[in-house]
Design a protein around this motif. Structure first.
Motif, PDB file in Angstrom:
ATOM      1  N   ALA A 286       0.826  -1.210   0.000  1.00  0.00           N
ATOM      2  CA  ALA A 286       0.000   0.000   0.000  1.00  0.00           C
ATOM      3  C   ALA A 286       0.860   1.260   0.000  1.00  0.00           C
ATOM      4  CB  ALA A 286      -0.931  -0.014   1.208  1.00  0.00           C
ATOM      5  N   THR A 287       2.010   1.209   0.675  1.00  0.00           N
ATOM      6  CA  THR A 287       2.926   2.351   0.682  1.00  0.00           C
ATOM      7  C   THR A 287       3.460   2.617  -0.717  1.00  0.00           C
ATOM      8  OG1 THR A 287       3.555   2.020   2.996  1.00  0.00           O
ATOM      9  CG2 THR A 287       5.114   3.223   1.607  1.00  0.00           C
ATOM     10  N   LYS A 317      -3.388   4.854   5.303  1.00  0.00           N
ATOM     11  CA  LYS A 317      -3.514   6.289   5.082  1.00  0.00           C
ATOM     12  C   LYS A 317      -2.147   6.914   4.826  1.00  0.00           C
ATOM     13  CE  LYS A 317      -7.645   6.911   7.950  1.00  0.00           C
ATOM     14  NZ  LYS A 317      -8.507   7.343   6.841  1.00  0.00           N
ATOM     15  N   GLU A 318      -2.162   8.085   4.230  1.00  0.00           N
ATOM     16  CA  GLU A 318      -0.933   8.778   3.873  1.00  0.00           C
ATOM     17  C   GLU A 318      -0.009   8.981   5.071  1.00  0.00           C
ATOM     18  OE1 GLU A 318       0.418  13.121   1.982  1.00  0.00           O
ATOM     19  OE2 GLU A 318      -1.690  12.636   2.335  1.00  0.00           O
ATOM     20  N   ASP A 319      -0.564   9.375   6.225  1.00  0.00           N
ATOM     21  CA  ASP A 319       0.282   9.670   7.384  1.00  0.00           C
ATOM     22  C   ASP A 319       0.833   8.420   8.053  1.00  0.00           C
ATOM     23  OD1 ASP A 319      -2.009   8.699   8.540  1.00  0.00           O
ATOM     24  OD2 ASP A 319      -2.520  10.534   9.639  1.00  0.00           O
ATOM     25  N   GLN A 320       0.450   7.231   7.553  1.00  0.00           N
ATOM     26  CA  GLN A 320       0.978   5.984   8.110  1.00  0.00           C
ATOM     27  C   GLN A 320       2.156   5.438   7.311  1.00  0.00           C
ATOM     28  OE1 GLN A 320      -2.892   3.972   7.848  1.00  0.00           O
ATOM     29  NE2 GLN A 320      -2.949   3.835  10.089  1.00  0.00           N
ATOM     30  N   THR A 321       2.410   6.022   6.142  1.00  0.00           N
ATOM     31  CA  THR A 321       3.480   5.482   5.292  1.00  0.00           C
ATOM     32  C   THR A 321       4.859   5.692   5.906  1.00  0.00           C
ATOM     33  OG1 THR A 321       3.589   7.557   4.051  1.00  0.00           O
ATOM     34  CG2 THR A 321       2.149   5.832   3.184  1.00  0.00           C
ATOM     35  N   GLU A 322       5.031   6.741   6.724  1.00  0.00           N
ATOM     36  CA  GLU A 322       6.354   7.036   7.267  1.00  0.00           C
ATOM     37  C   GLU A 322       6.854   5.947   8.212  1.00  0.00           C
ATOM     38  OE1 GLU A 322       4.826   9.947  10.899  1.00  0.00           O
ATOM     39  OE2 GLU A 322       5.642  10.812   9.051  1.00  0.00           O
ATOM     40  N   ARG A 327      10.910   8.493   1.813  1.00  0.00           N
ATOM     41  CA  ARG A 327      11.110   8.904   0.433  1.00  0.00           C
ATOM     42  C   ARG A 327      12.073  10.080   0.444  1.00  0.00           C
ATOM     43  NH1 ARG A 327       6.005  10.553  -3.093  1.00  0.00           N
ATOM     44  NH2 ARG A 327       5.387  11.211  -1.025  1.00  0.00           N
ATOM     45  N   GLY A 328      13.147  10.023  -0.334  1.00  0.00           N
ATOM     46  CA  GLY A 328      14.109  11.113  -0.349  1.00  0.00           C
ATOM     47  C   GLY A 328      14.838  11.216   0.980  1.00  0.00           C
ATOM     48  N   SER A 329      15.153  12.438   1.387  1.00  0.00           N
ATOM     49  CA  SER A 329      15.850  12.667   2.639  1.00  0.00           C
ATOM     50  C   SER A 329      14.988  12.210   3.811  1.00  0.00           C
ATOM     51  CB  SER A 329      16.180  14.156   2.795  1.00  0.00           C
ATOM     52  OG  SER A 329      16.755  14.399   4.045  1.00  0.00           O
TER      53      SER A 329
END
Length: 612
Positions: A286-287, A317-322, A327-329
């Protein structure tokens, strides 16, 4: 042996509709001859993104020239399956034609030439040759590759014995169109995979790596991108990344189109290959989808994956991907760094918007060792600096009172320009630098910034490395390479590590490819996004320019940076909200905030860098 170009009167053959209003217009620039003569199919000028272009089928008793020209026009339409274009082909040719195999981009539209060498005097066949100058090719994986040289492909027509209508029976595979038609029809999207070596080296999350592809922008781009992601990474990247989708995963049979609901959630029904995955693996899948879709449609903030029976595999959800991947830095930089007029490493908070620079804590900020260039690690705990004469590379902690140890690398180059380049840190904490010594030019890696330097293998390198910048993902590296004739080009390589080769890894940079083929002499560059770089250099003819480029050599949409003369170094970051910073021999250190003009940071400084 020869071919003649012929001209004639043309009539409209392509309809353009406003997608929002439904108003139908005729595109006069896309027209056909009323007789057997023809003109070149010029690439259609860029049009409003709200316009949709529909192909027109062949008219009754259309002559051979009109059939060829109508077919080429149909290739530039928004027809999802090229159904109208196939009407210009014989049944057998349509069955063998694979438009998805490739898209060849020419500088202008295809030049259509009558082939006088064929025996078409019988009245039942006719031949043409399509010619032009190649710009790029998009392959079956939707991967873009710049190209040069001429294009020449035969097209043959035959007259149907029953209907008497001319149709194409021999044609090149794939699609061919002019550059402006390509820019109107296609858009670049990053799909995301995980760096293969990050799972074992990351405590909480993996590192996502962008893999840019081109999709047709008004032909259900969302579904195209999801299918492309599920099919796996492109060939250039596949050996360095992994996908959490099980092999063979695809959309459930019968799913023709995907669209988010009114809550910005996209439901993705998958086939049976994914039915057995666990919760964590599903969250990784999902991420990948969320990172990819947000690059195309930022409004999508939730992804739900479904089993074949309609049940939910997982929802993210978007805020759970971290918690799954970065991604990137890893984080937004705390400071902008540069070398001041006292040759110390200094820093400015808030991306260069603060008024006063302060020396960094530790020996590199004390001025004991004068510097010409520097790099700061991604966590901003360590810095590396090249001595004032370019000969020695020092590494020091950014902690007050820290001592400066002996240099970790010393160049034997006799001239300053033949010594060390500015260094660059990767996300693993390893330090990269190139030694330009003509007697021993090499790309060097220092694990964790210390120890015995490790020579990096760069098979196929022609010339010496003149500048180095590692991407935040640690998988790709940008190199400015100086050829024997003195020209400098920007090349992108894939970093691979063989950890099983012995006590120390074997590190290689493989399959170098050009990222700025239109520039003859690159003077400065920096990463400026997950798959984007900013580069300064000289175009053919001596014109100085600064522009954004993609890692695949394509040009991203949007305006280039405002012009700036005398650029010697550039600092950018994967966080596109932070200003672009440059050192100009005329203006000193300047910055370019989003939507603004260049602004002075300081006249007394050089070599600005963000972490990395």
């Amino acid at each position: 042996m020869g071919a003649d170009r012929v001209g004639g009167v043309r009539r409209p053959v392509r309809a353009v509709a406003y997608a929002a209003s439904g108003v139908l217009l005729l595109a006069g620039c896309a027209s056909m001859p009323d007789s057997g003569d023809l003109r070149d199919v010029e690439s259609t000028p860029r049009q409003d993104s709200q316009l949709r272009v529909f192909a027109m089928p062949p008219r009754e008793d259309a002559p051979p020239a009109e059939i060829v020209q109508g077919f080429l026009e149909a290739l530039t339409s928004d027809d999802p399956q090229y159904a109208t274009a196939r009407q210009y082909l014989t049944g057998t040719a349509s069955g063998h034609w694979r438009p998805e195999q490739s898209t060849t981009v020419l500088a202008g539209g295809p030049d259509i030439q009558v082939d006088r060498t064929t025996g078409h005097d019988s009245g039942d066949d006719y031949a043409f040759t399509l010619t032009g100058t190649k710009v790029a090719r998009v392959d079956a994986q939707q991967s873009y590759t710049p190209m040069v040289g001429g294009y020449s492909q035969p097209v043959h027509l035959t007259r149907d014995k029953k209907s008497g209508q001319w149709r194409i029976d021999v044609l090149p595979q794939g699609v061919v169109m002019g550059q402006s038609d390509f820019q109107r029809n296609y858009t670049s999207v990053n799909k995301y995979y995980f760096a293969s070596d990050t799972w074992a080296n990351s405590v909480t999350s993996a590192t996502a790596v962008a893999d840019p592809v081109f999709v047709r922008r008004r032909v259900d781009a969302m579904t195209q991108v999801v299918r492309s992601l599920l099919s796996g990474p492109t060939r250039w990247l596949e050996s360095a990344v992994s996908s959490s989708f099980p092999a063979g995963t695809a959309l459930r049979r019968g799913v023709a189109s995907l669209a988010p609901d009114d809550q910005n959630r996209l439901t993705v029904p998958l086939n049976g290959k994914a039915s057995g995955v666990g919760r964590e693996k599903c969250r990784e899948m999902a991420t990948q989808l969320l990172f990819t879709l947000q690059n195309l449609t930022p409004t999508v903030d939730t992804v739900t994956l479904q089993r074949t029976d309609g049940g939910t595999l997982c929802s993210l959800k978007e805020d759970q991907t971290e918690t799954v991947a970065t991604r990137g830095s890893v984080k937004q930089p705390d400071y902008l760094y540069f070398v001041d007029d006292k040759r110390r490493l200094v820093r400015i908070a808030d991306g260069g918007t603060a008024a006063v620079a302060e020396p960094v804590p530790g020996a590199l900020g004390e001025g004991v060792q004068k510097l010409s260039a520097a790099a700061v690690s991604w966590d901003e705990h360590t810095a590396a600096g090249v001595g004032y004469d370019g000969k020695s590379l020092f590494v020091g902690s950014l902690v007050a009172g820290g001592a400066l140890d002996a240099p970790v690398l010393v160049s034997q180059g006799k001239a300053e320009g033949d010594r060390l380049t500015a260094p660059s840190w990767d996300a693993r904490g390893d330090l990269w630098v190139a030694d330009r010594d003509p007697a021993r030019p090499r790309l060097v890696l220092l694990e964790q910034g210390e120890g015995e330097p490790l020579d990096v293998r760069v098979p196929g390198l022609k010339g010496r490395v003149d500048a180095v910048r590692v991407a935040a993902d640690g998988v790709r590296i940008a190199l400015v390479v100086k050829a024997e004739n003195g020209s400098k080009s920007l090349l992108i390589g894939r970093i691979e590590r063989d950890e099983k080769a012995g006590d120390r890894p074997v590190v290689s940079v493989l399959e170098l490819r050009s990222a700025a083929p239109e520039l003859e002499d690159v003077t400065a560059m920096s990463w400026a996004g997950d798959s984007r770089l900013v580069v300064a250099g000289r175009e053919e003819g001596g014109v100085q320019t600064m522009r954004y480029v993609q890692v695949d050599g394509s040009t991203p949409e949007g305006p280039p940076p405002a012009a700036l003369t005398g650029v010697q170094s550039i600092a950018a970051t994967e966080d596109e909200q932070l200003p672009l910073v440059a050192y100009s021999s005329e203006d000193g250190i300047v910055q370019l905030p989003s939507g603004a003009q260049w602004q002075k940071v300081t006249k007394d400084g050089l070599a600005p860098v963000y972490p990395g």
